[in-house]
Design a protein around this motif. Structure first.
Motif, PDB file in Angstrom:
ATOM      1  N   ASN A   1       0.836  -1.199   0.000  1.00  0.00           N
ATOM      2  CA  ASN A   1       0.000   0.000   0.000  1.00  0.00           C
ATOM      3  C   ASN A   1       0.871   1.249   0.000  1.00  0.00           C
ATOM      4  O   ASN A   1       1.880   1.317   0.721  1.00  0.00           O
ATOM      5  CB  ASN A   1      -0.927   0.015   1.218  1.00  0.00           C
ATOM      6  CG  ASN A   1      -1.962  -1.097   1.162  1.00  0.00           C
ATOM      7  OD1 ASN A   1      -2.580  -1.320   0.133  1.00  0.00           O
ATOM      8  ND2 ASN A   1      -2.131  -1.800   2.279  1.00  0.00           N
ATOM      9  N   LEU A   2       0.455   2.255  -0.816  1.00  0.00           N
ATOM     10  CA  LEU A   2       1.197   3.512  -0.893  1.00  0.00           C
ATOM     11  C   LEU A   2       0.639   4.507   0.123  1.00  0.00           C
ATOM     12  O   LEU A   2      -0.547   4.457   0.467  1.00  0.00           O
ATOM     13  CB  LEU A   2       1.091   4.107  -2.301  1.00  0.00           C
ATOM     14  CG  LEU A   2       1.702   3.255  -3.418  1.00  0.00           C
ATOM     15  CD1 LEU A   2       1.502   3.923  -4.760  1.00  0.00           C
ATOM     16  CD2 LEU A   2       3.171   3.016  -3.163  1.00  0.00           C
ATOM     17  N   PRO A   3       1.467   5.419   0.623  1.00  0.00           N
ATOM     18  CA  PRO A   3       0.992   6.390   1.631  1.00  0.00           C
ATOM     19  C   PRO A   3      -0.042   7.347   1.015  1.00  0.00           C
ATOM     20  O   PRO A   3       0.041   7.708  -0.160  1.00  0.00           O
ATOM     21  CB  PRO A   3       2.267   7.132   2.040  1.00  0.00           C
ATOM     22  CG  PRO A   3       3.196   6.950   0.882  1.00  0.00           C
ATOM     23  CD  PRO A   3       2.897   5.600   0.312  1.00  0.00           C
ATOM     24  N   GLU A   4      -1.014   7.760   1.816  1.00  0.00           N
ATOM     25  CA  GLU A   4      -2.040   8.694   1.370  1.00  0.00           C
ATOM     26  C   GLU A   4      -1.602  10.132   1.639  1.00  0.00           C
ATOM     27  O   GLU A   4      -0.890  10.404   2.606  1.00  0.00           O
ATOM     28  CB  GLU A   4      -3.366   8.429   2.084  1.00  0.00           C
ATOM     29  CG  GLU A   4      -3.994   7.093   1.738  1.00  0.00           C
ATOM     30  CD  GLU A   4      -5.359   6.926   2.387  1.00  0.00           C
ATOM     31  OE1 GLU A   4      -5.800   7.861   3.078  1.00  0.00           O
ATOM     32  OE2 GLU A   4      -5.979   5.863   2.195  1.00  0.00           O
ATOM     33  N   ILE A   5      -2.069  11.056   0.773  1.00  0.00           N
ATOM     34  CA  ILE A   5      -1.802  12.485   0.964  1.00  0.00           C
ATOM     35  C   ILE A   5      -2.958  13.072   1.778  1.00  0.00           C
ATOM     36  O   ILE A   5      -4.121  12.937   1.382  1.00  0.00           O
ATOM     37  CB  ILE A   5      -1.683  13.217  -0.379  1.00  0.00           C
ATOM     38  CG1 ILE A   5      -0.547  12.608  -1.204  1.00  0.00           C
ATOM     39  CG2 ILE A   5      -1.447  14.703  -0.169  1.00  0.00           C
ATOM     40  CD1 ILE A   5      -0.425  13.218  -2.589  1.00  0.00           C
ATOM     41  N   PRO A   6      -2.685  13.730   2.896  1.00  0.00           N
ATOM     42  CA  PRO A   6      -3.774  14.331   3.687  1.00  0.00           C
ATOM     43  C   PRO A   6      -4.555  15.341   2.836  1.00  0.00           C
ATOM     44  O   PRO A   6      -3.975  16.115   2.064  1.00  0.00           O
ATOM     45  CB  PRO A   6      -3.040  15.029   4.843  1.00  0.00           C
ATOM     46  CG  PRO A   6      -1.722  14.330   4.924  1.00  0.00           C
ATOM     47  CD  PRO A   6      -1.372  13.930   3.531  1.00  0.00           C
ATOM     48  N   SER A   7      -5.866  15.351   2.967  1.00  0.00           N
ATOM     49  CA  SER A   7      -6.706  16.249   2.168  1.00  0.00           C
ATOM     50  C   SER A   7      -6.416  17.707   2.464  1.00  0.00           C
ATOM     51  O   SER A   7      -6.639  18.589   1.612  1.00  0.00           O
ATOM     52  CB  SER A   7      -8.180  15.951   2.436  1.00  0.00           C
ATOM     53  OG  SER A   7      -8.487  16.094   3.814  1.00  0.00           O
ATOM     54  N   THR A   8      -5.907  18.017   3.664  1.00  0.00           N
ATOM     55  CA  THR A   8      -5.603  19.405   4.017  1.00  0.00           C
ATOM     56  C   THR A   8      -4.441  19.960   3.200  1.00  0.00           C
ATOM     57  O   THR A   8      -4.254  21.175   3.151  1.00  0.00           O
ATOM     58  CB  THR A   8      -5.279  19.514   5.514  1.00  0.00           C
ATOM     59  OG1 THR A   8      -4.207  18.604   5.832  1.00  0.00           O
ATOM     60  CG2 THR A   8      -6.492  19.174   6.356  1.00  0.00           C
TER      61      THR A   8
ATOM     62  N   LEU B   1       1.252   4.759 -10.602  1.00  0.00           N
ATOM     63  CA  LEU B   1       0.848   3.748  -9.631  1.00  0.00           C
ATOM     64  C   LEU B   1      -0.494   4.126  -9.029  1.00  0.00           C
ATOM     65  O   LEU B   1      -0.781   5.309  -8.806  1.00  0.00           O
ATOM     66  CB  LEU B   1       1.877   3.642  -8.505  1.00  0.00           C
ATOM     67  CG  LEU B   1       3.337   3.378  -8.911  1.00  0.00           C
ATOM     68  CD1 LEU B   1       4.206   3.333  -7.661  1.00  0.00           C
ATOM     69  CD2 LEU B   1       3.448   2.074  -9.700  1.00  0.00           C
ATOM     70  N   GLY B   2      -1.313   3.102  -8.734  1.00  0.00           N
ATOM     71  CA  GLY B   2      -2.538   3.339  -8.003  1.00  0.00           C
ATOM     72  C   GLY B   2      -2.251   3.463  -6.521  1.00  0.00           C
ATOM     73  O   GLY B   2      -1.106   3.672  -6.102  1.00  0.00           O
ATOM     74  N   ASN B   3      -3.279   3.314  -5.704  1.00  0.00           N
ATOM     75  CA  ASN B   3      -3.073   3.439  -4.262  1.00  0.00           C
ATOM     76  C   ASN B   3      -2.351   2.229  -3.672  1.00  0.00           C
ATOM     77  O   ASN B   3      -1.981   2.234  -2.500  1.00  0.00           O
ATOM     78  CB  ASN B   3      -4.416   3.638  -3.557  1.00  0.00           C
ATOM     79  CG  ASN B   3      -5.049   4.970  -3.934  1.00  0.00           C
ATOM     80  OD1 ASN B   3      -4.351   5.977  -4.027  1.00  0.00           O
ATOM     81  ND2 ASN B   3      -6.345   4.982  -4.166  1.00  0.00           N
ATOM     82  N   ALA B   4      -2.189   1.178  -4.485  1.00  0.00           N
ATOM     83  CA  ALA B   4      -1.448  -0.006  -4.031  1.00  0.00           C
ATOM     84  C   ALA B   4      -0.854  -0.700  -5.261  1.00  0.00           C
ATOM     85  O   ALA B   4      -1.321  -0.501  -6.388  1.00  0.00           O
ATOM     86  CB  ALA B   4      -2.358  -0.972  -3.273  1.00  0.00           C
ATOM     87  N   ILE B   5       0.214  -1.445  -5.036  1.00  0.00           N
ATOM     88  CA  ILE B   5       0.808  -2.263  -6.097  1.00  0.00           C
ATOM     89  C   ILE B   5       0.873  -3.709  -5.605  1.00  0.00           C
ATOM     90  O   ILE B   5       0.996  -3.972  -4.397  1.00  0.00           O
ATOM     91  CB  ILE B   5       2.213  -1.756  -6.495  1.00  0.00           C
ATOM     92  CG1 ILE B   5       3.110  -1.579  -5.270  1.00  0.00           C
ATOM     93  CG2 ILE B   5       2.125  -0.474  -7.291  1.00  0.00           C
ATOM     94  CD1 ILE B   5       4.504  -1.134  -5.611  1.00  0.00           C
ATOM     95  N   ARG B   6       0.768  -4.641  -6.564  1.00  0.00           N
ATOM     96  CA  ARG B   6       0.778  -6.073  -6.218  1.00  0.00           C
ATOM     97  C   ARG B   6       1.838  -6.797  -7.043  1.00  0.00           C
ATOM     98  O   ARG B   6       1.953  -6.561  -8.260  1.00  0.00           O
ATOM     99  CB  ARG B   6      -0.581  -6.705  -6.471  1.00  0.00           C
ATOM    100  CG  ARG B   6      -1.696  -6.153  -5.615  1.00  0.00           C
ATOM    101  CD  ARG B   6      -2.969  -6.994  -5.756  1.00  0.00           C
ATOM    102  NE  ARG B   6      -3.389  -7.142  -7.133  1.00  0.00           N
ATOM    103  CZ  ARG B   6      -4.131  -6.254  -7.784  1.00  0.00           C
ATOM    104  NH1 ARG B   6      -4.501  -5.131  -7.176  1.00  0.00           N
ATOM    105  NH2 ARG B   6      -4.498  -6.478  -9.034  1.00  0.00           N
ATOM    106  N   MET B   7       2.586  -7.658  -6.369  1.00  0.00           N
ATOM    107  CA  MET B   7       3.518  -8.557  -7.053  1.00  0.00           C
ATOM    108  C   MET B   7       2.914  -9.952  -7.056  1.00  0.00           C
ATOM    109  O   MET B   7       2.551 -10.484  -5.988  1.00  0.00           O
ATOM    110  CB  MET B   7       4.873  -8.574  -6.347  1.00  0.00           C
ATOM    111  CG  MET B   7       5.647  -7.281  -6.461  1.00  0.00           C
ATOM    112  SD  MET B   7       7.309  -7.387  -5.749  1.00  0.00           S
ATOM    113  CE  MET B   7       6.915  -7.513  -4.014  1.00  0.00           C
TER     114      MET B   7
END
Length: 498
Positions: A26-33, A115-121
């Motif tokens: 899972n990739l880190p999320e950007i805070p909406s603020t 990349l989306g919000n997650a990557i899968r191998m």
């Protein structure tokens, strides 16, 4: 030592390995603020461009170490859910690997990939079955399948976002008209001169990493048949500059607010809109961007103009030389000041003027007059008006033409009680005489090229005076001899006795 296993035993064993291992990151999320208000959602990230030793890639190696049958369908893939179906970033696969052979290393670059919000191998392989009655495992064989998987992401440089439709603020300074003119409309001259009747869009740029729908329209200008409007409707993209010149020769100039509303400034409709779109925003903390507009309105040359105009005339001063100091008691009863005006404007023109005198003592007196001038009825004609100031007040005489001897209309406005006349002004012993005048169009109409207005002052001062008790001090000093002391004492004694 060498070992032998039966066909059934080996095939049952091989069937257990026909599987795939999935690893999710899972990739880190950007805070909406931390996001601008027009960002609807963050769908993913973009990997930075490779630079030097900062490299992003996906690498895999499969090795068959001593299996008596082939490794089947060795696969190492990298996928992300930024699209539907999922986006395949890398897919390393082949049909089989024979004993003691390898598949790889195989490398796929991930530079600038999204990349989306997650990557899968997804990693997997199978072991081939056998049709022989037995298989032999030799002494020293490892009987292994070795896998090496490497994922490197050197950095993320931008966010992939969904933008909702939003208006961008566009605050432009107003292009105003002079305060002494009220313009209602007109027709611009055609042809005009160099850099006349032009709107120059020197540059229009956007530094947003987004598409911007930009509209601009000088709504005061209506094009003649065959010419383009002054409207610009375009899509701005980062790094592209737009320039354009609008030739306004022959355009109609009008007020969108209505024909009875005077134009205070040009009406410029401007809008910049972010349409709904998918875009990339930098993650380096830099300014998100803006729209820059450099535009110039050149001189406007009118063929005709519908307007109210107030025109100041040059101030006229003249002196009356030789007037003695302290002179008083003489009244110039028949003094007249005539202002002869020639008017080529086919509209009533009001002439407003002040006459100010200053005598040698520094006292001032002002006489004001207001008169409506005659106007021609046809183009290229000129009407004459004589405005005469006298002891009667202000008399206006209107003539059809400059050389007419008889006037067709006359009126006299008597002075208000307590208001001085030109006779009072001239009898105040003026040493300096100043005339200040202004003209304005009294009513709306069309100003055409070649129209003009002008005039001259004429002082009529016949030597007809009323003599009252007078004081007269000569301008030139006359020396007198010293008085005899005895006479001076007699005069002093007489004054004291009195």
């Amino acid at each position: 030592s060498n070992q032998t296993v039966t066909k059934d035993f080996w095939n049952d064993l091989a069937a257990l390995f026909d599987t795939t291992l999935q690893i999710t990151i899972n990739l880190p999320e950007i805070p909406s603020t931390q996001l601008p208000s027009f960002i609807k959602s963050v769908d993913g990230m973009q990997i930075s461009t490779d630079a030097g030793n900062k490299v992003s890639d996906f690498k895999s190696t499969f090795t068959n170490k001593g299996l008596p049958t082939n490794v089947t369908n060795p696969t190492a893939s990298l996928v992300t859910d930024i699209t539907s179906p999922a986006k395949i970033l890398a897919n390393h696969t082949q049909s089989s690997i024979s004993k003691d052979a390898a598949f790889g290393p195989t490398t796929t670059s991930l530079s600038k990939e999204s990349l989306g919000n997650a990557i899968r191998m997804n990693v997997g392989f199978g072991i081939a079955s056998t049709s022989d009655a037995t298989v032999t495992i030799n002494s020293g064989d490892s009987v292994q399948v070795n896998m090496a998987i490497q994922l490197r992401i050197a950095g993320l440089d931008s966010a992939i976002v969904q933008v909702s439709k939003s208006d961008l603020p566009m605050d432009l300074p107003k292009i105003t008209f002079p305060s002494d003119i009220e313009i209602y409309g007109g027709l611009l001259k055609s042809p005009s001169g160099f850099e006349v009747n032009e709107i120059k869009l020197n540059s229009l740029t956007s530094s947003y990493p987004l598409k911007v729908d930009f509209d601009m329209n000088f709504t005061n200008f209506i094009p003649p048949t065959g010419k383009d409007s002054t409207k610009l409707d375009t899509v701005l993209t980062k790094g592209i500059s737009i320039s354009k010149t609008y030739d306004l020769d022959g355009y109609t100039f009008y007020n969108p607010a209505g024909k009875d509303s005077a134009l205070k400034n040009l009406t410029l409709d401007v809008s910049a809109i972010l349409p709904a779109q998918t875009a990339k925003l930098a993650l380096d903390g830099s300014n998100i961007g803006g729209v820059s507009l450099d535009i110039a309105l050149k001189k406007l040359h009118f063929e005709n103009l519908e307007a109210n105009i107030i025109q100041e005339f040059p101030t006229t001063e003249f002196s009356i030389a030789g007037m003695p100091l302290g002179f008083s008691g003489m009244q110039f009863v028949d003094t007249k000041l005539e202002i002869e005006m020639l008017n080529g404007i086919r509209l009533p023109v009001v002439l407003d003027f002040d006459m100010v005198s200053v005598n040698q003592k520094g006292d001032t007196m002002k006489v004001n007059a207001l008169s409506t001038l005659g106007s021609p009825t046809t183009a290229n004609d000129t009407a004459k008006t004589i405005v005469r100031l006298s002891d009667l007040g202000t008399t206006t005489l209107k003539y059809k033409a400059p050389n007419s001897l008889s006037y067709f209309d006359s009126s006299t406005v008597s002075p208000v009680d307590g208001q001085p006349t030109i006779v009072d002004l001239m009898s105040s012993n003026p040493a300096l005489f100043t005339v200040k005048s202004r003209a304005r169009i009294d009513g709306r109409g069309t100003l055409e090229s070649g129209m003009s207005i002008g005039g001259k002052y004429r002082m009529l001062s016949p030597f007809e005076v009323i003599m009252a008790p007078m004081t007269f001090i000569s301008v030139t000093n006359t020396p007198a001899p010293e008085m005899d002391p005895a006479n001076r004492n007699n005069i002093r004694s007489t004054m004291q006795s009195a």
